[in-house]
Design an enzyme around this catalytic site. Structure first.
Site, short mmCIF file in Angstrom:
data_model
loop_
_atom_site.label_atom_id
_atom_site.label_comp_id
_atom_site.label_asym_id
_atom_site.label_seq_id
_atom_site.Cartn_x
_atom_site.Cartn_y
_atom_site.Cartn_z
CB SER A 190 -0.90 0.00 1.24
OG SER A 190 -0.10 0.28 2.37
CE LYS A 191 -1.23 6.59 -3.12
NZ LYS A 191 -0.68 5.75 -4.20
NE ARG A 192 0.94 0.23 6.02
CZ ARG A 192 1.67 -0.79 6.42
NH1 ARG A 192 2.85 -0.57 6.95
NH2 ARG A 192 1.23 -2.01 6.30
N GLY B 36 5.48 3.15 -0.14
CA GLY B 36 6.10 3.93 -1.21
C GLY B 36 5.22 3.88 -2.45
#
Ligand code: GLU
Length: 475
Positions: free
Chosen positions: A243-245, A247
């Site tokens: 996921s986004k966290r 990168g």
């Protein structure tokens, strides 16, 4: 034998995620391997989640990857078709209109929650009178729900996992047409897979729980089912969902970070597929030849960013310089302002490619290494210029001699520049720091730059001499 027809069916709700593109790659490779068709189907029936340019973003990502499609369909243009089949199901008592209001459904939910039960629709319109339902449909808003079986089991088959059974007690009467007249994903997806003669449904594992719904729709319409192939989850190195966290997750972000197509393609195809336990690098042609559904794995794939970097650096090193030159041109055009791009464009991208090849993992690294081309050095103090010399006089002398030396070179290239400057260094009995250190300052004045011989040969005689002369004038 039936023609192989597969599809990539994105919902245009944002920048395509690498996981989606992995699905697109698998479908495309399989279609090309089987000399079948690869269909792009835009699943835009959830109007609330649509984003501007969503369709274009999907197309851009496919185009960037080189995944050409043979047919394209847009679900929002096919509403009449889904309506027709939903009505057929109502007529055959396999679906029904539900007039429950949002308030009613909220109350039901709260009650179920309070009683510690699973929250789900309770079938309150399942046996509603058909004539009444017909009449009310002219005035009241409604959704159409599928009459799911309530007893027994639903058997599903996945090519990778084999038979999977679901207990029908767990199925609810899910919505197939919403009150805005649009179909839900489940319904439009099945109707289209059937009408488009899809032979294999290859999609992410997260859709596996929806499979019994789909299977029951096929059965209710008496349609033959395609083969289902659910692709393994993609996890980050910490084993949680990518996921986004972690990168970058969208293809566009990877493009912006300077990853190139063959590396991205090669890396993504190995997320859940392997030819054997040793071959890692493939050209796209090779993949078309060897791609095989049987080799898709069941266990989750780990998105190993280091490996992607390694692939990218390897491809940058191994591709022909003119191919890298094209990538650089495009990347620079999209990443720097037009003024700087116009400067860099005057130089030969093949020379720049040769300079960055051994030194870059990504095109972003290449850009950093090339900044000296448009960032023309300027100095605040004389000390900055002669920092690598014994004193200012030695510096002027070095700069003057270098100008003469470079001016004398006829065939100006990295070898001749290196040869002549090394000669000069010996002749004048200079330390490398004095000559090369000083030249690095006056030619690039950058913290990160390629060796000074490379910089001088790329800039060419005129620009290099200009930069040295300006520094000389300054001190
Ligand atoms: N529209 C769905 C998605 O975005 C398609 C899933 C499928 O391939 O059935 O993932």
């Amino acid at each position: 034998m039936k023609e192989t027809r597969v599809r990539y069916a994105p919902s245009p709700t944002g920048d395509p995620h690498v996981g989606n593109i992995r699905s697109a790659i698998f479908n495309w490779l399989f279609a090309r391997n089987q000399k079948g068709k690869f269909i792009l189907r835009i699943e835009d029936t959830d109007q609330a989640r649509m984003v501007d340019d969503g369709i274009q973003k999907q197309k851009d990502a496919l185009n960037w990857m080189g995944l050409n499609w043979d047919e394209v369909y847009i679900q929002s243009e096919r509403i009449e078709i889904y309506t027709k089949y939903a009505e057929k199901l109502i007529d055959e008592d396999k679906a029904y209109r539900c007039f429950a209001t949002q308030q009613e459904l909220d109350d039901l939910r709260n009650k179920q929650k309070a009683a510690g039960k699973i929250t789900r629709y309770d079938g309150r319109y399942r046996n509603y009178d058909l004539d009444l339902s017909q009449k009310r449909s002219k005035e009241d808003p409604f959704v159409i729900r599928f009459k799911s079986p309530q007893e027994g089991i639903t058997k599903c088959y996945d090519e990778i996992r084999g038979e999977i059974t679901f207990n029908n007690k767990e199925l609810d009467d899910f919505i197939i047409m919403k009150s805005d007249g649009f179909p839900t994903y489940h319904f439009a997806n099945v109707v289209d897979d059937h009408l488009m003669n899809i032979s294999h449904v290859m999609r992410a594992e997260e859709w596996l729980p929806s499979l019994p719904k789909h299977v029951n729709i096929y059965k209710s319409l008496d349609w033959e089912m395609p083969l289902f192939v659910h692709l393994p989850m993609i996890l980050a190195s910490d084993k949680t969902k990518l996921s986004k966290r972690h990168g970058a997750t969208s293809i566009q972000e990877f493009i912006n970070e300077g990853y190139i197509k063959p590396a991205m393609f090669n890396f993504l195809v190995l997320l859940g597929w392997a030819l054997d336990d040793k071959t890692e690098q493939f050209t796209i042609e090779e993949l078309i030849n060897v791609f095989n559904i049987k080799k898709i794995s069941k266990s989750p794939a780990i998105f190993n960013k280091q490996k992607l970097d390694w692939f990218n650096g390897k491809y940058i090193r191994e591709l022909k310089s003119d191919e890298i030159a094209k990538e650089l041109d495009l990347f620079f055009k999209n990443s720097i302002n037009i003024k700087n791009y116009n400067i860099i464009k005057k130089y030969n991208f093949v020379d720049i490619a040769n300079m960055i090849k051994e030194r870059s993992k990504t095109l972003k690294d290449s850009l950093m290494l090339s900044e000296f081309i448009y960032n023309i050095p300027s100095f605040k103090s004389k000390e900055e210029v002669y920092a690598m010399c014994d004193d200012i006089d030695q510096c002027s002398y070095i700069l003057k001699s270098t100008i003469d030396c470079l001016n004398k070179i006829d065939d100006f290239n990295i070898e001749t520049v290196q040869f002549e400057l090394k000669n000069l260094m010996e002749e004048l009995n200079l330390k490398p720091k004095n000559l090369l250190g000083t030249l690095r300052i006056v030619i690039t004045n950058q913290k990160i730059s390629p060796p000074v011989f490379d910089c001088i040969s790329i800039l060419g005689k005129k620009e290099s001499v200009n930069r040295i002369s300006s520094a000389l004038d300054f001190i």
